[in-house]
Every structure is written in C-alpha cells, then in structure tokens.
Design a protein around this motif. Structure first.
Motif, mmCIF file in Angstrom:
data_model
loop_
_atom_site.group_PDB
_atom_site.id
_atom_site.type_symbol
_atom_site.label_atom_id
_atom_site.label_comp_id
_atom_site.label_asym_id
_atom_site.label_seq_id
_atom_site.Cartn_x
_atom_site.Cartn_y
_atom_site.Cartn_z
ATOM 1 N N SER A 105 0.836 -1.191 0.000
ATOM 2 C CA SER A 105 0.000 0.000 0.000
ATOM 3 C C SER A 105 0.871 1.241 0.000
ATOM 4 C CB SER A 105 -0.915 0.001 1.225
ATOM 5 O OG SER A 105 -1.517 1.255 1.396
ATOM 6 N N ASP A 106 0.903 1.939 -1.137
ATOM 7 C CA ASP A 106 1.663 3.191 -1.208
ATOM 8 C C ASP A 106 1.040 4.249 -0.314
ATOM 9 O OD1 ASP A 106 3.611 2.234 -2.919
ATOM 10 O OD2 ASP A 106 2.498 2.793 -4.730
ATOM 11 N N GLU A 107 -0.280 4.210 -0.185
ATOM 12 C CA GLU A 107 -0.978 5.199 0.650
ATOM 13 C C GLU A 107 -0.556 5.055 2.117
ATOM 14 O OE1 GLU A 107 -5.508 6.062 2.121
ATOM 15 O OE2 GLU A 107 -5.234 5.362 0.053
ATOM 16 N N LEU A 108 -0.552 3.819 2.633
ATOM 17 C CA LEU A 108 -0.135 3.586 4.012
ATOM 18 C C LEU A 108 1.347 3.893 4.179
ATOM 19 C CD1 LEU A 108 -0.791 2.682 6.885
ATOM 20 C CD2 LEU A 108 -0.417 0.314 6.152
ATOM 21 N N ALA A 109 2.159 3.544 3.177
ATOM 22 C CA ALA A 109 3.602 3.836 3.240
ATOM 23 C C ALA A 109 3.838 5.341 3.335
ATOM 24 C CB ALA A 109 4.313 3.253 2.033
ATOM 25 N N ASP A 110 3.114 6.113 2.544
ATOM 26 C CA ASP A 110 3.258 7.576 2.598
ATOM 27 C C ASP A 110 2.794 8.112 3.947
ATOM 28 O OD1 ASP A 110 4.273 7.607 0.026
ATOM 29 O OD2 ASP A 110 2.340 8.090 -0.907
ATOM 30 N N ALA A 111 1.726 7.540 4.496
ATOM 31 C CA ALA A 111 1.239 7.960 5.806
ATOM 32 C C ALA A 111 2.274 7.666 6.890
ATOM 33 C CB ALA A 111 -0.079 7.264 6.130
ATOM 34 N N ILE A 112 2.914 6.500 6.828
ATOM 35 C CA ILE A 112 3.946 6.151 7.810
ATOM 36 C C ILE A 112 5.142 7.083 7.666
ATOM 37 C CG2 ILE A 112 5.648 4.389 8.455
ATOM 38 C CD1 ILE A 112 3.486 2.303 7.741
ATOM 39 N N ALA A 113 5.524 7.386 6.444
ATOM 40 C CA ALA A 113 6.673 8.266 6.206
ATOM 41 C C ALA A 113 6.437 9.659 6.776
ATOM 42 C CB ALA A 113 6.968 8.342 4.713
ATOM 43 N N ASN A 114 5.179 10.060 6.901
ATOM 44 C CA ASN A 114 4.877 11.419 7.350
ATOM 45 C C ASN A 114 4.203 11.499 8.709
ATOM 46 O OD1 ASN A 114 5.824 12.716 4.932
ATOM 47 N ND2 ASN A 114 4.052 11.827 3.909
ATOM 48 N N VAL A 115 3.944 10.368 9.348
ATOM 49 C CA VAL A 115 3.245 10.374 10.632
ATOM 50 C C VAL A 115 4.142 10.990 11.709
ATOM 51 C CG1 VAL A 115 3.996 8.084 11.414
ATOM 52 C CG2 VAL A 115 1.795 8.980 12.159
ATOM 53 N N ASP A 116 3.516 11.703 12.632
ATOM 54 C CA ASP A 116 4.239 12.255 13.774
ATOM 55 C C ASP A 116 4.780 11.100 14.609
ATOM 56 O OD1 ASP A 116 4.800 14.652 15.603
ATOM 57 O OD2 ASP A 116 3.763 13.248 16.942
ATOM 58 N N TRP A 117 5.970 11.243 15.126
ATOM 59 C CA TRP A 117 6.603 10.123 15.815
ATOM 60 C C TRP A 117 5.942 9.788 17.144
ATOM 61 C CZ3 TRP A 117 11.737 10.494 18.774
ATOM 62 C CH2 TRP A 117 11.778 11.636 19.552
ATOM 63 N N ASN A 118 5.041 10.636 17.637
ATOM 64 C CA ASN A 118 4.306 10.353 18.872
ATOM 65 C C ASN A 118 2.890 9.848 18.618
ATOM 66 O OD1 ASN A 118 6.098 10.956 21.053
ATOM 67 N ND2 ASN A 118 5.977 13.095 20.445
ATOM 68 N N GLU A 119 2.493 9.727 17.363
ATOM 69 C CA GLU A 119 1.137 9.285 17.048
ATOM 70 C C GLU A 119 1.040 7.762 17.125
ATOM 71 O OE1 GLU A 119 -2.253 9.800 13.577
ATOM 72 O OE2 GLU A 119 -0.322 10.786 13.359
ATOM 73 N N THR A 120 -0.050 7.305 17.686
ATOM 74 C CA THR A 120 -0.294 5.867 17.812
ATOM 75 C C THR A 120 -0.543 5.270 16.430
ATOM 76 O OG1 THR A 120 -1.230 6.172 20.003
ATOM 77 C CG2 THR A 120 -1.767 4.121 18.869
ATOM 78 N N LEU A 121 0.113 4.160 16.173
ATOM 79 C CA LEU A 121 -0.026 3.482 14.890
ATOM 80 C C LEU A 121 -1.018 2.334 14.993
ATOM 81 C CD1 LEU A 121 3.746 3.405 13.929
ATOM 82 C CD2 LEU A 121 2.000 4.918 13.013
ATOM 83 N N PRO A 122 -1.618 1.937 13.881
ATOM 84 C CA PRO A 122 -2.577 0.829 13.911
ATOM 85 C C PRO A 122 -1.893 -0.501 14.229
ATOM 86 C CG PRO A 122 -2.228 1.591 11.664
ATOM 87 C CD PRO A 122 -1.487 2.529 12.557
ATOM 88 N N PRO A 123 -2.663 -1.510 14.671
ATOM 89 C CA PRO A 123 -2.085 -2.790 15.099
ATOM 90 C C PRO A 123 -1.210 -3.461 14.040
ATOM 91 C CG PRO A 123 -4.413 -2.719 15.649
ATOM 92 C CD PRO A 123 -4.124 -1.491 14.833
ATOM 93 N N HIS A 124 -1.625 -3.442 12.780
ATOM 94 C CA HIS A 124 -0.828 -4.139 11.772
ATOM 95 C C HIS A 124 0.525 -3.457 11.562
ATOM 96 C CE1 HIS A 124 -3.462 -1.309 9.659
ATOM 97 N NE2 HIS A 124 -2.535 -1.211 8.728
ATOM 98 N N VAL A 125 0.618 -2.169 11.801
ATOM 99 C CA VAL A 125 1.907 -1.481 11.720
ATOM 100 C C VAL A 125 2.711 -1.732 12.990
ATOM 101 C CG1 VAL A 125 3.036 0.761 11.457
ATOM 102 C CG2 VAL A 125 0.988 0.232 10.115
ATOM 103 N N SER A 126 2.023 -1.824 14.129
ATOM 104 C CA SER A 126 2.714 -2.129 15.384
ATOM 105 C C SER A 126 3.390 -3.492 15.324
ATOM 106 C CB SER A 126 1.733 -2.087 16.553
ATOM 107 O OG SER A 126 1.260 -0.779 16.747
ATOM 108 N N SER A 127 2.763 -4.453 14.641
ATOM 109 C CA SER A 127 3.402 -5.769 14.513
ATOM 110 C C SER A 127 4.673 -5.669 13.663
ATOM 111 C CB SER A 127 2.424 -6.787 13.924
ATOM 112 O OG SER A 127 2.107 -6.461 12.589
#
Length: 195
Positions: A105-127
């Motif tokens: 998912s390019d959309e999720l990849a772009d969101a991860i690349a730009n997410v604030d480092w203190n923001e909670t991530l979804p479970p599948h990214v946490s794994s």
C-alpha cells in the motif's frame, strides 16, 4: 475507582489513542515510532555497554596473563568467530520473516513516512515495529557474541588483535544502531512490499 464493564482491568496499560492511519492501537508493545525507537536503542545500547563492561573487568583483572603456545589458536578462533558473527548479523535479519506481511500500500507507506513520531499506529503497523525490534536485537546479539568471545580470548592471552575485533564489533553495532529513520525506512519498505 470503578471501571466500566468489559474494560481492561490492567492499570498499567494505557488506553488506545485514535490514529489518523485508521484502526486502534495494538494491545502489546510500543505503539508509536518514538517508543519503538527508544526501546530498540535501550536494548542495543545495553548490549554495547555489556561488551565495554566485560573488557573493563578483564582489563582490571590484570596483565599477567599466561602467553603460551595456544595464543595463535585463540587468534584464529577469535577471528573466525568475529567473521562468522558479523556475517550472521547481516544474514539472520533477512531470514527472520515473521507473519506480518501486509498488502502492499503506497498510501499507508506515505502515511507512515509522514506520521508524527508520537502518534499511535494501527495494530498491523505495530506488529511490523515488533519485527524491526527483533531484527535489531538479532543484529546486536550476533555482534555482541563475537565481541564477548574475543574478550575472553583477550583475557587469556592479551593480544591486541582481540581488542581490535572487539572495537570493530562495537563500531558495527553503533553504525547499525536503531534510529527513527531506520525504523521508518523498514516500515515503509515492508508496507510497500519492498522487503
């Protein structure tokens, strides 16, 4: 203090925070890039510190080690162990492929690349963050193993070649030390299917 029915009774667990990436936070492990990075840094830093402490203790023990004919065997074994653990530190993380594959998912990849480092991530990214932590630990543990073996051989024969290998192992650990940038790169590559 009364809790709602069905709510988790664990007072040490923080409630899930909403994420702009969707889903709720995973129940276990670091949920933000900052916490995951810091946890990995503490573990890998402790392994580096352990090597330094071992060498320090051996240095303090004294310099009256017995130089006998097996010194060349120590050098050979120490060198082979160092090479083997160094190669292992590069190969093993690629062999550790957990059950965390996501649909690219390019959309999720772009969101991860730009997410604030203190923001909670979804479970599948946490794994995926847990997979990164495992790989970081394996890298550091391999290198620490070679350094510890050479520390023992240095205690036995005081050959500075062993100290050189110990320093090289520490340098490799520092070069490959977990950072926020490396975690982001790993997550983006995993989400894009570039692993």
């Amino acid at each position: 203090m009364k809790q709602d029915e069905g709510q988790d009774q664990n007072p040490y667990r923080s409630p899930a925070q909403p994420s702009s990436l969707g889903d709720e936070a995973a129940p276990m492990g670091p949920k933000t890039l900052r916490l995951a990075t810091r946890t990995n840094q503490i573990v890998c830093g402790a392994l580096i510190q352990g090597i330094i402490m071992i060498v320090g203790v051996f240095w303090f023990i004294g310099d009256d080690a017995d130089m006998h004919e097996s010194a060349s065997v120590y050098l050979l074994i120490g060198g082979l162990v160092f090479v083997g653990t160094t190669v292992g530190s590069f190969v093993a993380p690629h062999l550790i492929q957990g059950d965390y594959a996501l649909e690219p998912s390019d959309e999720l990849a772009d969101a991860i690349a730009n997410v604030d480092w203190n923001e909670t991530l979804p479970p599948h990214v946490s794994s995926l963050m847990a997979a990164y932590a495992t790989q970081s630990l394996v890298v550091a543990a391999f290198l620490e193993g070679g350094a510890v073996v050479n520390s023992v051989f240095w205690l036995l024969n005081r050959n500075t070649f062993h100290l050189l290998l110990i320093v090289l192992a520490i340098v490799l650990m520092v070069i490959r030390f977990p950072t926020l940038g490396r975690l982001r790169e790993f997550l983006v590559a995993q989400v894009r299917g570039e692993f």
